[in-house]
Motif scaffolding. Sequence first.
Motif, mmCIF file in Angstrom:
data_model
loop_
_atom_site.group_PDB
_atom_site.id
_atom_site.type_symbol
_atom_site.label_atom_id
_atom_site.label_comp_id
_atom_site.label_asym_id
_atom_site.label_seq_id
_atom_site.Cartn_x
_atom_site.Cartn_y
_atom_site.Cartn_z
ATOM 1 N N ALA A 26 45.619 22.577 48.247
ATOM 2 C CA ALA A 26 44.868 22.231 49.454
ATOM 3 C C ALA A 26 43.724 21.276 49.141
ATOM 4 O O ALA A 26 43.514 20.289 49.852
ATOM 5 C CB ALA A 26 44.328 23.498 50.117
ATOM 6 N N VAL A 27 42.994 21.549 48.078
ATOM 7 C CA VAL A 27 41.873 20.695 47.690
ATOM 8 C C VAL A 27 42.390 19.321 47.268
ATOM 9 O O VAL A 27 41.800 18.288 47.623
ATOM 10 C CB VAL A 27 41.034 21.364 46.581
ATOM 11 N N SER A 50 38.740 35.447 55.225
ATOM 12 C CA SER A 50 38.000 34.196 55.408
ATOM 13 C C SER A 50 37.033 33.931 54.251
ATOM 14 O O SER A 50 36.952 32.804 53.752
ATOM 15 C CB SER A 50 37.271 34.182 56.744
ATOM 16 N N SER A 51 36.312 34.925 53.827
ATOM 17 C CA SER A 51 35.371 34.757 52.722
ATOM 18 C C SER A 51 36.107 34.470 51.422
ATOM 19 O O SER A 51 35.695 33.613 50.633
ATOM 20 C CB SER A 51 34.514 36.016 52.573
ATOM 21 N N PHE A 52 37.213 35.163 51.193
ATOM 22 C CA PHE A 52 38.009 34.953 49.986
ATOM 23 C C PHE A 52 38.599 33.543 49.969
ATOM 24 O O PHE A 52 38.614 32.883 48.930
ATOM 25 C CB PHE A 52 39.116 36.009 49.886
ATOM 26 N N ILE A 53 39.087 33.090 51.114
ATOM 27 C CA ILE A 53 39.644 31.737 51.221
ATOM 28 C C ILE A 53 38.555 30.705 50.927
ATOM 29 O O ILE A 53 38.776 29.756 50.176
ATOM 30 C CB ILE A 53 40.276 31.498 52.608
ATOM 31 N N ASP A 54 37.391 30.902 51.493
ATOM 32 C CA ASP A 54 36.268 29.999 51.258
ATOM 33 C C ASP A 54 35.927 29.942 49.766
ATOM 34 O O ASP A 54 35.741 28.853 49.202
ATOM 35 C CB ASP A 54 35.062 30.452 52.078
ATOM 36 N N PHE A 60 36.150 27.367 44.365
ATOM 37 C CA PHE A 60 36.587 27.463 42.974
ATOM 38 C C PHE A 60 37.542 26.319 42.632
ATOM 39 O O PHE A 60 37.433 25.705 41.561
ATOM 40 C CB PHE A 60 37.264 28.813 42.712
ATOM 41 N N ALA A 61 38.455 26.015 43.530
ATOM 42 C CA ALA A 61 39.407 24.924 43.309
ATOM 43 C C ALA A 61 38.691 23.579 43.231
ATOM 44 O O ALA A 61 39.077 22.720 42.431
ATOM 45 C CB ALA A 61 40.468 24.914 44.404
ATOM 46 N N VAL A 62 37.664 23.391 44.033
ATOM 47 C CA VAL A 62 36.874 22.155 43.975
ATOM 48 C C VAL A 62 36.236 22.017 42.595
ATOM 49 O O VAL A 62 36.304 20.953 41.967
ATOM 50 C CB VAL A 62 35.801 22.121 45.086
ATOM 51 N N LYS A 122 36.957 19.148 39.712
ATOM 52 C CA LYS A 122 35.883 18.314 39.161
ATOM 53 C C LYS A 122 35.905 18.315 37.635
ATOM 54 O O LYS A 122 35.534 17.324 37.017
ATOM 55 C CB LYS A 122 34.523 18.832 39.636
ATOM 56 N N ASN A 123 36.319 19.428 37.064
ATOM 57 C CA ASN A 123 36.308 19.568 35.596
ATOM 58 C C ASN A 123 37.566 19.017 34.936
ATOM 59 O O ASN A 123 37.639 19.008 33.715
ATOM 60 C CB ASN A 123 36.108 21.027 35.214
#
Length: 76
Positions: A16-17, A59-63, A68-70, A74-75
Amino acid sequence: MFDKVKSAIKELAKSAVEKAEEAFGSNKGQEKKKMAIKYIIDKLPVPLILKPVIALLFSSFIDDAVEFAVEYMKNL
């Protein structure tokens, strides 16, 4: 069942990211996040009728999974 949903969310978050980044590029954080969350919910391997419930419950877990994926992307 919930463990399978959480696992699917984690895996879908990476895709998704990546898709959101391709679609929006940089400086569009909120739009990318919305797209990523929608992508995850749309692709969840649960019956269509359960998707709104799962989206609400997780919703919180998805967020967190998107964030985390972002950071993961980045790394790389």
